[in-house]
Structure formats: C-alpha cells, structure tokens
Design a protein around this motif. Structure first.
Motif, PDB file in Angstrom:
ATOM      1  N   THR A  49       0.825  -1.207   0.000  1.00  0.00           N
ATOM      2  CA  THR A  49       0.000   0.000   0.000  1.00  0.00           C
ATOM      3  C   THR A  49       0.858   1.255   0.000  1.00  0.00           C
ATOM      4  O   THR A  49       0.629   2.189  -0.788  1.00  0.00           O
ATOM      5  N   LEU A 153      -2.748  -8.598  -2.241  1.00  0.00           N
ATOM      6  CA  LEU A 153      -3.884  -8.148  -3.042  1.00  0.00           C
ATOM      7  C   LEU A 153      -5.067  -7.692  -2.194  1.00  0.00           C
ATOM      8  O   LEU A 153      -5.536  -6.557  -2.318  1.00  0.00           O
ATOM      9  N   VAL A 154      -5.529  -8.579  -1.320  1.00  0.00           N
ATOM     10  CA  VAL A 154      -6.759  -8.288  -0.581  1.00  0.00           C
ATOM     11  C   VAL A 154      -6.571  -7.137   0.395  1.00  0.00           C
ATOM     12  O   VAL A 154      -7.353  -6.177   0.405  1.00  0.00           O
ATOM     13  N   SER A 157      -5.976  -3.782  -1.290  1.00  0.00           N
ATOM     14  CA  SER A 157      -7.218  -3.351  -1.948  1.00  0.00           C
ATOM     15  C   SER A 157      -8.199  -2.780  -0.937  1.00  0.00           C
ATOM     16  O   SER A 157      -8.916  -1.807  -1.232  1.00  0.00           O
ATOM     17  N   ALA A 158      -8.237  -3.377   0.258  1.00  0.00           N
ATOM     18  CA  ALA A 158      -9.127  -2.857   1.293  1.00  0.00           C
ATOM     19  C   ALA A 158      -8.716  -1.453   1.715  1.00  0.00           C
ATOM     20  O   ALA A 158      -9.567  -0.559   1.864  1.00  0.00           O
ATOM     21  N   LEU A 160      -6.896   0.772  -0.047  1.00  0.00           N
ATOM     22  CA  LEU A 160      -7.130   1.692  -1.161  1.00  0.00           C
ATOM     23  C   LEU A 160      -8.625   1.928  -1.360  1.00  0.00           C
ATOM     24  O   LEU A 160      -9.046   3.027  -1.726  1.00  0.00           O
ATOM     25  N   GLY A 161      -9.433   0.888  -1.111  1.00  0.00           N
ATOM     26  CA  GLY A 161     -10.877   1.067  -1.188  1.00  0.00           C
ATOM     27  C   GLY A 161     -11.373   2.049  -0.148  1.00  0.00           C
ATOM     28  O   GLY A 161     -12.272   2.857  -0.413  1.00  0.00           O
TER      29      GLY A 161
END
Length: 642
Positions: A49, A153-154, A157-158, A160-161
């Motif tokens: 991240t 990945l997960v 992504s959380a 950045l989401g």
C-alpha cells in the motif's frame, strides 16, 4: 541532492539503535509472533500500500524530477462528474510533508490491522486456538484466500478502497490518504487498543525522523507571514471522522469473527486518547473569510464517540427493555416500522411542496437531506419489517450501539452527496486575460463570480451576475477546467500581494506544465495599489490583469494625480476637476518627466544590497516650484526576486 554528513550520521544512528534493540529484546519471540500472522513474518500488505501511494506521488504527480512541486489539480475530487478525481484523490498528495505524514500513520497503524486480520485464516495459525500444521508460506486456500493473495492483493485493496470511499463521501474537494489512515486507526483501536496508542506515538516519531532526514538544519529569519486562514481550516475533518467511523465498523465485524474482545477500560481510554490526539474533535465552519472552530463541541463529540465505540465492542448482550410495554396496548414492531415510514413519506411530500413553492433550499438538497435523515431515523424500526431469519430477537445494548454507529456514519457521509453534485458551466472563465494550457485556463481576477454551481441551482442564464453578493465573489489566481469540473482560486490576492509571485502546476496523468504568475504594482499615497499580474508559460508572458487607476489622496497646486496601469506600463495622470490634463509613463529611477506642469521624479528611498534581490524601495515624487509631495511607492514583496 547529495546526502549530507548529518543525514548519513542520523540514518546510521537510527538503524544501529533499532538493530541493537531487535537483537537484545527477544528477536526470536517477535519473529515467531509475526510469522504466525504474516507470510514470512512481513506485513506485505502495508508495504504494498505504501509503495503504491508513494509511487503515484513520485511517478505520476511529480514525474520523478519534481517531488517538491507535484501536480495536484487533476487528481482532486472536484465533483461526482469527474471520475478520475474521485479515484485518485485518496492516494494523491499536495506535498512531501503531506505524503510523509500520511505514510507515517500508515506504517504505524496498518501493521496492527494487518496482524489482527492475518494473512492466514484463524484455523491455520499456530496460536490463538489454531489447529494442526500450517501450510508453507503462500500456500493453502484458493484464489484470493491464499495467504500470499491476502497479503499483497486483498489487504492493500481494502486500504485503497477505504481511500476511495472517504474521497467519494468527503464534503468538497479532497486530497490525500488521511481518510484511509483514520479508517486504519478505527480498526486498530478496537482490536488492539494499547498497541494503537503506541502506534500513535510511533507515527509522530516517524514524522520527526522524516523531517530531520530531509531538513537536518533549518534556518529561519524574523519576517511577516503571508495572510491566510488558520492551519486547521484546511484539514478535511469530515473525511477523517468518516474514515474513523468506517474503520470502527470494520473492526466490529473483525472482532466478532475473531471472537476476541479487548478490555472495556482499555478500549474506552484508548479511543478517547486517540480521538483527542488525532484531532477528531475538529469541527469547523468556514464562512466568507471567517473560520470558526467548535473545539468544545468537538471534544464532547469525541467523548461520546469513545463511549459509543466501547459499548459497540464490549457492551452487554442483554436485550433492551421495551419502553412501550408499560402501555396496555403497545404497538408491535411492525406497526412501529409502518409508522416511521409513513412519517418519512409525509416529510418528503412536505419538503417537495416547500421547495417547489419557492423554499430557500434547492429541491434536490432538501429532498436528499430529508431522505437521508428519515432513513437514519427509520433504522431502529427496519429490523421489524425484515424476515425473522434476519431479525432474531430484540436489540441488545451492543446492537443498539452498532446501529447508532451506522446511523452516525450515514449522517456524516450524507451531506457530501448533494454538495458534490457540482458542475462548471461554459464561459466560466472571468475576464479575457487568461492563458490556455492544455484543457486548463489560468487567469487572475478580482471579485469574480464563482463559476461552479450545484446542479440543483437555477440555470446560469437565470442568474443575474450583478446580484451575486460581493462577499460571495472570489479574487486571486484562478484555474478553470470545464472538462474536469475545476473552478478554484489557487492563490489568494492577499498572498500574491505579499509574495509577489506564484507558480501553478497543471497537467494530467502523463503531462505537466508550469504557469508562473508575477505581480508588480505601486502603492498610491492615501489609497490602494495600482497593479498588474503577468502570466508566463514556456517563456511567453501575457498580461492577465490590469487594475483600475488609483488616485492619490494628496493634491499639488490644485491638481490630482493618479497611477494607471496599462497593458505595457504604469502611467501618471494629472487631473483637474476630473478632467485629464495629461499622462506619461512613470520614469525610470533617477529620471524625470513633466505632465500638466507637474514635474515627476523616480528616486530610490532605500537600496537593498543583498545579491540577487530586487527589493529597492523606490518612490515617485511630484513637484511644482518648491512644493513636493510623494505620489506612490513601488510594491516590495517577501520574495525579493519577484
């Protein structure tokens, strides 16, 4: 930039100190704890991240070569009608200091959240109730359930989401990863309260180290500062609060799934302390050059929020007493729900009537606020109308706290929806002296009518520009881009008058251009300043603004004198009874000119001997016979090279 000896010594000292502590303080124990939750014992998700956010700043915003002057305008969330800004606002930053502060918070708090979540599912761990041998690092599971996928990945992504979510529901234009940082803080404090407090100290320490490495020696002088709003007025407090609430709600889910709840006292005091230290108490109202900080109310909010979070995590699971059960004919939950929804329908109809018949609030804004507020009020009744499969009994104290947290989150996010439905109409560029750079127009204006408007407002041709109140107009260096829904003041008039120059970086994902603004002017005795603003792009200079002539309060031999800027010079005008007797350009230093029987000379009052500076104090003096009066003095600026 070469590394200085001070920077090298500082970096080496910190690394050696950390190495000694790691070696002597049970490195095996810490390595085992990390390996139990992380692939290879490394918080990869946090690292990925941070790498993404830093890379976006260095490569996309700064083109590697301009890290101190990033492009920000195309990456701000200006409007819901500008998708690129909504996606990039959460990861773009305005400066190195801005980036360093958010990355310090991420590095301090995100590993705690990543540890609580874990790269491995709980059943695959060797502690906390894990069972059986664990698969090798990176193996086990399928697809996104694989530990390595969860790590790189997960989890990123959380995070950045969360950045995108807080940007989408932020009030007004937003920029920075701080909304996601506060979401991370929210998860951290409900999973590991005391380590979260330590992380707050660590984040502050990392910011200090970052500043020390980038600026080991700071030299300042006593100098007046440019006028501007207080520092707290530029903080996105609503996005921070929203991020924290979203993080707490995610933490509620995580704690429930992990079956591990912190001690009540630890959670309350940690949440309270973090809320105060991280300035969740910031409640700000910004008017026309008036900034109000409701500090007392903000602290009350933080205390109440800490209590609410504590109850939501560790509160009793006993059912709430039914307040209507004391009546002989108490309504059922379904009847209460129908009543709430009927009340909401009546409120919406009433709002529609008021707005259509000339209410002061635009129709869309009125309906949006009432709809959202009505839904929040209806939340306690909604379980009564869903199937029994979902609603399994009366709400508990803990459940009510969670419902209130959800409602508060909706209330914090809701105002952003109507306020971000903003568009910039055609012909929104004030005046005709701007310069076009790509799809941008950069110009300077005074008392310009704002060119952006809510879509619920009347059409532009129905608005009388002269009817716009003066206090609602804006002055300064403007950037307009109709395609990106940008209409903003990037440098206020007062700041440009103090500094003398400014630079605006415009661009896009794969290009950038610098626009330099330069102000020159004369302070006229007893009155304001006559000045011009020039814009330079690629060596070509355009005079973007010429102020109105300014007349001196002093007269000589019955004649008035005014200084009038023009497209290529500053002119002295001599007037009698309002009629112009003559005019001439202000002479160079130590030169004279005569206009209407008045002699003018430009002289140096005080010379600045500093190398490279242009800060001589120069004035124009008018004389008739033996009478002399000062007329104007050339403006000087904080940036003496202007």
């Amino acid at each position: 930039m070469p590394i200085t000896p001070t920077q090298a010594v500082l970096a080496g000292t910190v690394l050696v100190a950390l190495g000694v502590v790691w070696y002597t303080a049970g490195r095996g124990r810490w390595r085992a704890l990390a390996a139990d939750r992380f692939v290879a014992g490394v918080p990869w998700g946090t690292g990925v991240t941070v790498a993404i956010v830093v890379a976006f700043y260095v490569v996309v915003q700064s083109d590697v070569q301009h890290v101190t002057d990033p492009v920000t305008l195309p990456f701000i969330s200006w409007s819901y009608f500008y998708p690129l800004g909504l996606v990039t606002a959460g990861i773009a930053h305005g400066s190195l200091d801005h980036l360093a502060a958010n990355m310090a918070g991420t590095l301090a708090f995100a590993p705690l959240v990543e540890y609580a979540w874990g790269h491995y599912p709980p059943a695959a761990r060797t502690s906390d109730g894990g069972s059986g041998p664990r698969a090798p690092d990176g193996a086990g599971g399928r697809g996104l359930a694989r530990p390595l996928a969860r790590a790189v990945l997960v989890f990123p992504s959380a995070l950045l989401g969360a950045a995108v979510l807080t940007s989408v529901f932020a009030i007004g234009a937003g920029l920075g990863f701080s909304g996601a940082v506060f979401a991370i803080v929210g998860v951290a404090v409900v999973t590991y309260p005391l380590p979260a407090l330590v992380a707050s100290i660590a984040a502050s320490a990392m910011q200090t180290l970052s500043l020390a490495l980038r600026e080991p020696i700071v030299r300042e002088t006593v100098a007046p500062a440019a006028p501007g709003p207080p520092a707290w007025a530029g903080i996105g407090f609503q996005a921070h609060l929203l991020g924290f609430l979203v993080g707490v709600l995610c933490g509620v889910v995580l704690v429930r799934r992990r079956g591990r709840r912190p001690a009540t006292a630890r959670l309350f005091f940690a949440t309270l302390a973090l809320g105060l230290v991280q300035a969740l108490w910031l409640l700000v109202w910004i008017g026309d050059d008036v900034f109000v900080l409701y500090r007392g109310a903000g602290v009350v909010l933080v205390v109440g929020l800490a209590l609410l979070v504590t109850v939501a995590i560790t509160g009793s699971t006993r059912p709430l007493p039914r307040p209507l059960s004391v009546f002989p004919a108490a309504p059922t939950r379904r009847q209460l729900a129908i009543g709430w929804l009927a009340l909401l329908a009546i409120a919406l109809v009433a709002a529609t009537v008021v707005a259509v018949t000339g209410g002061a609030t635009p129709l869309g804004l009125t309906l949006g606020l009432l709809l959202g507020g009505g839904l929040v009020l209806a939340l306690p009744a909604l379980p009564a109308v869903v199937p029994d499969l979902i609603y399994a009994g009366p709400l508990t104290y803990r459940g009510v706290a969670i419902v209130l947290l959800v409602g508060l989150t909706v209330l914090v996010a809701l105002p952003s929806v109507p306020l971000n439905l903003v568009v910039v109409e055609a012909d929104a560029v004030p005046g005709d002296g701007g310069v076009a750079v790509g799809d941008y127009t950069v110009t300077y204006a005074e008392n310009a009518t704002p060119g952006h408007q809510l879509i619920t407002e009347p059409e532009p041709d129905a608005v009388d520009a002269e009817a716009v109140p003066l206090e609602s107009r804006q002055s300064g260096l403007l950037v307009v881009n109709e395609e990106r829904e940008i209409w903003t003041v990037v440098e206020r008039t007062a700041v440009l008058a103090h500094e003398g120059n400014a630079t605006v970086e415009v661009g896009g994902l794969d290009w950038r251009e610098s626009v330099h603004a330069n102000r020159t002017g004369w302070d006229v005795v007893g009155n304001g300043s006559a000045y011009v603003v020039d814009l330079t792009v690629n060596g070509e200079t355009t005079r973007a603004f010429v102020s109105a002539p300014v007349q001196s309060s002093a007269t000589i031999d019955g004649r008035a004198i005014a200084v009038a800027p023009t497209a290529d010079a500053f002119v002295l005008r001599v007037l009698t009874d309002g009629a112009v007797l003559g005019e001439a350009a202000i002479p160079d230093v130590n030169e004279t000119t005569t206009v209407g029987a008045v002699d003018f000379v430009t002289e140096v009052v005080e010379r600045d001997e500093s190398p490279g500076n242009n800060d001589d104090r120069v004035r124009v003096v008018a004389s008739v016979d033996d009478t002399e009066i000062p007329v104007a003095q050339r403006e000087t600026y904080a940036d003496a090279t202007a």
